[in-house]
Scaffold this motif. Structure first.
Motif, short mmCIF file in Angstrom:
data_model
loop_
_atom_site.label_atom_id
_atom_site.label_comp_id
_atom_site.label_asym_id
_atom_site.label_seq_id
_atom_site.Cartn_x
_atom_site.Cartn_y
_atom_site.Cartn_z
N CYS A 54 0.84 -1.20 0.00
CA CYS A 54 0.00 0.00 0.00
C CYS A 54 0.87 1.25 0.00
CB CYS A 54 -0.90 0.04 1.24
SG CYS A 54 -2.28 -1.07 1.24
N TYR A 57 3.00 1.48 -3.42
CA TYR A 57 2.22 1.88 -4.59
C TYR A 57 1.61 3.27 -4.42
CZ TYR A 57 2.73 -2.52 -7.03
OH TYR A 57 3.25 -3.59 -7.72
N SER A 58 1.27 3.67 -3.21
CA SER A 58 0.76 5.02 -2.99
C SER A 58 1.79 6.05 -3.42
CB SER A 58 0.38 5.23 -1.53
OG SER A 58 -0.74 4.45 -1.20
N TRP A 61 2.29 5.67 -7.41
CA TRP A 61 1.15 6.20 -8.17
C TRP A 61 0.88 7.67 -7.84
CZ3 TRP A 61 -2.70 1.57 -7.17
CH2 TRP A 61 -2.26 0.44 -7.89
N CYS A 63 -0.26 9.19 -5.13
CA CYS A 63 -1.57 9.41 -4.52
C CYS A 63 -1.54 10.66 -3.65
CB CYS A 63 -1.96 8.22 -3.66
SG CYS A 63 -2.26 6.70 -4.59
N PHE A 67 -5.45 9.61 0.21
CA PHE A 67 -5.63 8.52 -0.75
C PHE A 67 -4.59 7.45 -0.45
CE2 PHE A 67 -7.70 11.91 -2.96
CZ PHE A 67 -8.55 11.36 -3.90
N ALA A 69 -3.28 3.62 -2.01
CA ALA A 69 -3.37 2.53 -2.98
C ALA A 69 -3.61 1.25 -2.20
CB ALA A 69 -2.08 2.43 -3.79
N TRP A 78 -5.91 0.18 -11.20
CA TRP A 78 -5.60 0.66 -9.86
C TRP A 78 -6.85 0.65 -8.98
CZ3 TRP A 78 -2.46 5.82 -10.56
CH2 TRP A 78 -1.36 5.58 -11.38
N VAL A 80 -7.81 2.43 -5.37
CA VAL A 80 -7.33 3.42 -4.42
C VAL A 80 -8.48 3.81 -3.49
CG1 VAL A 80 -6.33 5.74 -4.21
CG2 VAL A 80 -5.66 4.26 -6.11
N GLU A 82 -9.99 6.56 -1.02
CA GLU A 82 -9.98 7.97 -0.58
C GLU A 82 -10.69 8.03 0.77
OE1 GLU A 82 -11.39 12.40 -2.05
OE2 GLU A 82 -12.17 10.64 -3.08
#
Length: 121
Positions: A54, A57-58, A61, A63, A67, A69, A78, A80, A82
């Motif tokens: 998490c 990838y957050s 990506w 985020c 947010f 991931a 993806w 995600v 929020e």
């Protein structure tokens, strides 16, 4: 296949604003692989990330704040979460999300309800 639950030390790595429903899932199952076919070589199922993934990838990506991931769907889409919204938490799903412009990619419910819908569908 569901992973073993996260430890308190692992859960402490999550941002303070992480939603309770998602923390409860991670406490029981620190990630999972769902609906994946044993003999197919392409990604046909869903992967719910471990806490470590998490966070990785957050960042990858990009985020925004609030947010996280949480997974990847078929063909790498993806997933995600929020969180910490006054109007309620939302799940976003799609390929290469643009968090400022693609409001239509947000589903108006939190993780628990989303996971229930995913399993039932």
């Amino acid at each position: 296949m569901f992973n073993r639950g996260a430890t308190d030390e692992q859960l402490a790595l999550l941002p303070d604003w992480t939603a309770d429903d998602y923390q409860a899932f991670l406490r029981q199952h620190n990630g999972a692989k769902l609906f994946q076919h044993e003999t197919l070589s392409y990604n046909d199922g869903f992967e719910l990330f471990s806490i470590e993934d998490c966070l990785t990838y957050s960042e990858m990506w990009e985020c925004p704040e609030n947010f996280l991931a949480i997974g990847a769907g078929p063909d790498g889409e993806w997933i995600v979460y929020e969180m910490n919204r006054p109007a309620g938490n939302r799940i976003w799903s799609g390929e290469f999300l643009n968090f400022e412009e693609w409001e239509e990619d947000a589903m108006p419910f939190g993780f628990e309800r989303w996971l229930d819908y995913l399993i039932v569908a």
